[in-house]
Design a protein around this motif. Structure first.
Motif, mmCIF file in Angstrom:
data_model
loop_
_atom_site.group_PDB
_atom_site.id
_atom_site.type_symbol
_atom_site.label_atom_id
_atom_site.label_comp_id
_atom_site.label_asym_id
_atom_site.label_seq_id
_atom_site.Cartn_x
_atom_site.Cartn_y
_atom_site.Cartn_z
ATOM 1 N N ALA A 1 0.854 -1.194 0.000
ATOM 2 C CA ALA A 1 0.000 0.000 0.000
ATOM 3 C C ALA A 1 0.885 1.238 0.000
ATOM 4 C CB ALA A 1 -0.920 0.018 1.215
ATOM 5 N N VAL A 2 0.494 2.218 -0.817
ATOM 6 C CA VAL A 2 1.244 3.469 -0.909
ATOM 7 C C VAL A 2 0.257 4.623 -0.778
ATOM 8 C CG1 VAL A 2 2.799 4.892 -2.289
ATOM 9 C CG2 VAL A 2 2.945 2.402 -2.438
ATOM 10 N N LEU A 3 0.535 5.519 0.176
ATOM 11 C CA LEU A 3 -0.330 6.669 0.407
ATOM 12 C C LEU A 3 0.448 7.967 0.235
ATOM 13 C CD1 LEU A 3 -1.142 4.395 2.918
ATOM 14 C CD2 LEU A 3 -3.122 5.901 2.818
ATOM 15 N N TYR A 4 -0.297 9.032 -0.062
ATOM 16 C CA TYR A 4 0.315 10.350 -0.239
ATOM 17 C C TYR A 4 -0.356 11.335 0.694
ATOM 18 C CZ TYR A 4 1.600 14.826 -2.360
ATOM 19 O OH TYR A 4 2.068 16.108 -2.565
ATOM 20 N N HIS A 5 0.453 12.096 1.445
ATOM 21 C CA HIS A 5 -0.057 13.135 2.343
ATOM 22 C C HIS A 5 0.228 14.485 1.708
ATOM 23 C CE1 HIS A 5 -0.127 15.389 6.357
ATOM 24 N NE2 HIS A 5 -1.352 14.932 6.146
ATOM 25 N N GLU A 6 -0.816 15.114 1.198
ATOM 26 C CA GLU A 6 -0.645 16.347 0.432
ATOM 27 C C GLU A 6 -0.102 17.517 1.254
ATOM 28 O OE1 GLU A 6 -3.063 18.623 -3.081
ATOM 29 O OE2 GLU A 6 -4.227 17.925 -1.357
ATOM 30 N N PRO A 7 -0.551 17.741 2.495
ATOM 31 C CA PRO A 7 -0.040 18.898 3.259
ATOM 32 C C PRO A 7 1.468 18.885 3.466
ATOM 33 C CG PRO A 7 -2.045 18.061 4.270
ATOM 34 C CD PRO A 7 -1.658 17.064 3.214
ATOM 35 N N THR A 8 2.059 17.708 3.576
ATOM 36 C CA THR A 8 3.512 17.617 3.808
ATOM 37 C C THR A 8 4.275 17.086 2.599
ATOM 38 O OG1 THR A 8 3.221 15.413 4.766
ATOM 39 C CG2 THR A 8 3.215 17.290 6.290
ATOM 40 N N ASN A 9 3.575 16.820 1.511
ATOM 41 C CA ASN A 9 4.185 16.253 0.299
ATOM 42 C C ASN A 9 4.997 15.004 0.641
ATOM 43 O OD1 ASN A 9 4.824 16.164 -2.512
ATOM 44 N ND2 ASN A 9 6.803 17.133 -2.107
ATOM 45 N N THR A 10 4.357 14.101 1.384
ATOM 46 C CA THR A 10 5.025 12.900 1.879
ATOM 47 C C THR A 10 4.370 11.635 1.338
ATOM 48 O OG1 THR A 10 5.613 14.036 3.934
ATOM 49 C CG2 THR A 10 5.707 11.635 3.960
ATOM 50 N N ILE A 11 5.208 10.684 0.963
ATOM 51 C CA ILE A 11 4.751 9.353 0.562
ATOM 52 C C ILE A 11 4.933 8.400 1.735
ATOM 53 C CG2 ILE A 11 5.287 7.330 -0.876
ATOM 54 C CD1 ILE A 11 3.879 9.360 -2.522
ATOM 55 N N GLN A 12 3.948 7.559 1.977
ATOM 56 C CA GLN A 12 4.077 6.509 2.993
ATOM 57 C C GLN A 12 3.923 5.154 2.325
ATOM 58 O OE1 GLN A 12 1.091 6.222 6.155
ATOM 59 N NE2 GLN A 12 2.695 5.615 7.588
ATOM 60 N N ILE A 13 4.945 4.327 2.474
ATOM 61 C CA ILE A 13 4.933 2.976 1.921
ATOM 62 C C ILE A 13 4.704 1.998 3.071
ATOM 63 C CG2 ILE A 13 6.250 1.201 0.694
ATOM 64 C CD1 ILE A 13 7.829 3.474 -0.631
ATOM 65 N N ILE A 14 3.666 1.178 2.954
ATOM 66 C CA ILE A 14 3.306 0.250 4.024
ATOM 67 C C ILE A 14 3.453 -1.180 3.525
ATOM 68 C CG2 ILE A 14 1.464 -0.521 5.563
ATOM 69 C CD1 ILE A 14 0.284 2.312 5.333
ATOM 70 N N ASP A 15 4.122 -1.985 4.329
ATOM 71 C CA ASP A 15 4.267 -3.402 4.017
ATOM 72 C C ASP A 15 3.516 -4.206 5.079
ATOM 73 O OD1 ASP A 15 5.721 -5.419 2.250
ATOM 74 O OD2 ASP A 15 6.291 -6.117 4.236
ATOM 75 N N PHE A 16 2.501 -4.942 4.651
ATOM 76 C CA PHE A 16 1.712 -5.739 5.583
ATOM 77 C C PHE A 16 2.418 -7.058 5.890
ATOM 78 C CE2 PHE A 16 -1.690 -3.319 3.314
ATOM 79 C CZ PHE A 16 -2.114 -2.567 4.396
ATOM 80 N N LYS A 17 2.447 -7.415 7.153
ATOM 81 C CA LYS A 17 3.010 -8.682 7.584
ATOM 82 C C LYS A 17 2.015 -9.400 8.488
ATOM 83 C CE LYS A 17 7.142 -8.161 5.745
ATOM 84 N NZ LYS A 17 7.502 -8.946 4.529
ATOM 85 N N THR A 18 1.892 -10.708 8.298
ATOM 86 C CA THR A 18 1.094 -11.512 9.214
ATOM 87 C C THR A 18 2.054 -12.282 10.115
ATOM 88 O OG1 THR A 18 0.963 -13.269 7.544
ATOM 89 C CG2 THR A 18 -0.899 -11.751 7.690
ATOM 90 N N SER A 19 1.665 -12.418 11.368
ATOM 91 C CA SER A 19 2.520 -13.067 12.349
ATOM 92 C C SER A 19 1.641 -13.787 13.367
ATOM 93 C CB SER A 19 3.394 -12.020 13.057
ATOM 94 O OG SER A 19 4.141 -12.592 14.108
ATOM 95 N N THR A 20 2.160 -14.854 13.921
ATOM 96 C CA THR A 20 1.389 -15.586 14.928
ATOM 97 C C THR A 20 1.264 -14.770 16.212
ATOM 98 O OG1 THR A 20 2.138 -17.702 14.026
ATOM 99 C CG2 THR A 20 1.170 -17.727 16.226
ATOM 100 N N TRP A 21 2.390 -14.308 16.740
ATOM 101 C CA TRP A 21 2.388 -13.589 18.008
ATOM 102 C C TRP A 21 2.849 -12.143 17.877
ATOM 103 C CZ3 TRP A 21 -0.205 -16.009 21.628
ATOM 104 C CH2 TRP A 21 -0.249 -17.409 21.641
ATOM 105 N N GLY A 22 3.164 -11.689 16.681
ATOM 106 C CA GLY A 22 3.699 -10.347 16.509
ATOM 107 C C GLY A 22 5.221 -10.367 16.465
ATOM 108 N N TRP A 23 5.811 -9.206 16.270
ATOM 109 C CA TRP A 23 7.265 -9.077 16.188
ATOM 110 C C TRP A 23 7.856 -8.704 17.537
ATOM 111 C CZ3 TRP A 23 9.251 -6.308 11.151
ATOM 112 C CH2 TRP A 23 8.914 -7.102 10.045
ATOM 113 N N GLY A 24 8.861 -9.455 17.953
ATOM 114 C CA GLY A 24 9.624 -9.119 19.149
ATOM 115 C C GLY A 24 10.874 -8.356 18.764
ATOM 116 N N ASP A 25 11.751 -8.136 19.735
ATOM 117 C CA ASP A 25 12.982 -7.378 19.492
ATOM 118 C C ASP A 25 13.856 -8.031 18.427
ATOM 119 O OD1 ASP A 25 12.314 -5.434 21.305
ATOM 120 O OD2 ASP A 25 13.451 -6.305 22.957
#
Length: 314
Positions: free
Chosen positions: A177-201
């Motif tokens: 997913a890629v989003l654009y924030h017009e007020p700050t002229n910023t792109i946000q790139i999101i990578d979805f991950k599935t996990s059993t318990w989530g990410w630890g350190d």
């Protein structure tokens, strides 16, 4: 009558950019999964991509991840292109169930029509997915705003030549997913991950995992001629299971933004350029001479199981 939202030019430009075609007669396509496999074990990469020993590697986890990606991406697309209300009216349960069935059927056929999961396991993963989707929809405003934000798209393709000395090697990626924030002229790139318990350190400190979004940032900037300093990257992690101590409100969603400054990006770039130099020559594949050292991960390797790899202790 509400005023129609004007789509920013950068959104139109990215959406209209045509993916570069691959010349399969002369070019070699590489992906992050290839780079990751080579980084973990060059021999495994060589057996699969150079020698062509295709092994079935799908699991219920990969099937689940694909189906959940599709469902969340569909929800976000409707939310941004139409409205929150329209997204909430979607039958996401049916959409996820159909996506899960279709992906499992696809992988089942790829596995010579041999089942790799059970009805009970599929049912468990389906229930977990429904809980994730409900939590996501309930808390969408906490993660995705429409104020000044535009969804450029999901599965945005990037195709380019990362190494100038190897013009026949082409890197290709699809951004979740890629989003654009017009007020700050910023792109946000999101990578979805599935996990059993989530990410630890340990997961968060894994540089190889971080390289995926760091390369997304660098290559998006190059591919679409956008200022790299105006690009943010984020892992959006959804958890199938909850620990008893997790009693806060948003429990199934975890976000992680790795440092993505010049030093980190340069390190990721150097790693993938080294991979290309070691694995390819100007005419195609190099001979990868590598005798892997036997380790605990070998027992999960499909090539070791069928004796295509003779990893030993050394």
């Amino acid at each position: 009558m509400s005023k129609k939202k004007v789509i920013p030019q950068i959104v139109k430009d990215v959406q209209s950019k045509i993916k570069r075609d691959i010349d399969w007669s002369s070019e070699k396509l590489v992906s992050f999964s290839q780079f990751q496999m080579y980084s973990e074990c060059p021999k495994k990469w060589s057996l699969q991509y150079k020698e062509g020993h295709k092994q079935f590697t799908s699991t219920i986890h990969t099937v689940f991840g694909t189906a959940l990606h599709e469902t969340i991406q569909h929800y976000l697309t409707v939310m941004y292109e139409q409205s929150y209300a329209a997204a909430d009216k979607l039958n996401t349960s049916d959409h996820f169930e159909n996506a899960l069935r279709e992906e499992y059927t696809k992988q089942y056929k790829s596995n010579n029509k041999q089942h790799f999961s059970s009805a009970g396991e599929l049912g468990e993963f389906y229930k977990d997915g429904i809980e994730i989707i409900r939590d996501f929809a309930k808390n969408k405003n906490k993660h995705f705003s429409k104020r000044g934000w535009y969804l450029i798209g999901v599965e945005i393709p990037i195709t380019l030549n990362p190494h100038p000395k190897f013009p026949n090697v082409v890197y290709q990626a699809y951004l979740d997913a890629v989003l654009y924030h017009e007020p700050t002229n910023t792109i946000q790139i999101i990578d979805f991950k599935t996990s059993t318990w989530g990410w630890g350190d340990k997961d968060k400190k894994n540089e190889l995992k971080q390289y995926q979004v760091l390369l997304y940032k660098k290559y998006f900037a190059e591919h679409f001629d956008f200022p790299i300093d105006n690009i943010e990257v984020e892992f959006f992690i959804v958890k199938r299971k909850l620990r008893e101590s997790e009693d806060f409100v948003i429990r199934r969603i975890q976000k992680f933004k790795p440092a993505s400054g010049k030093v980190k990006i340069k390190k990721a770039e150097t790693a993938i350029l080294n991979f290309i130099e070691e694995a390819f020559d100007l005419n195609g594949f190099k001979q990868v001479e590598h005798q892997p050292k036997l380790n605990d991960n070998c027992k999960w390797c499909p090539f070791y199981k069928v004796h295509l790899c003779s990893a030993t202790y050394h």
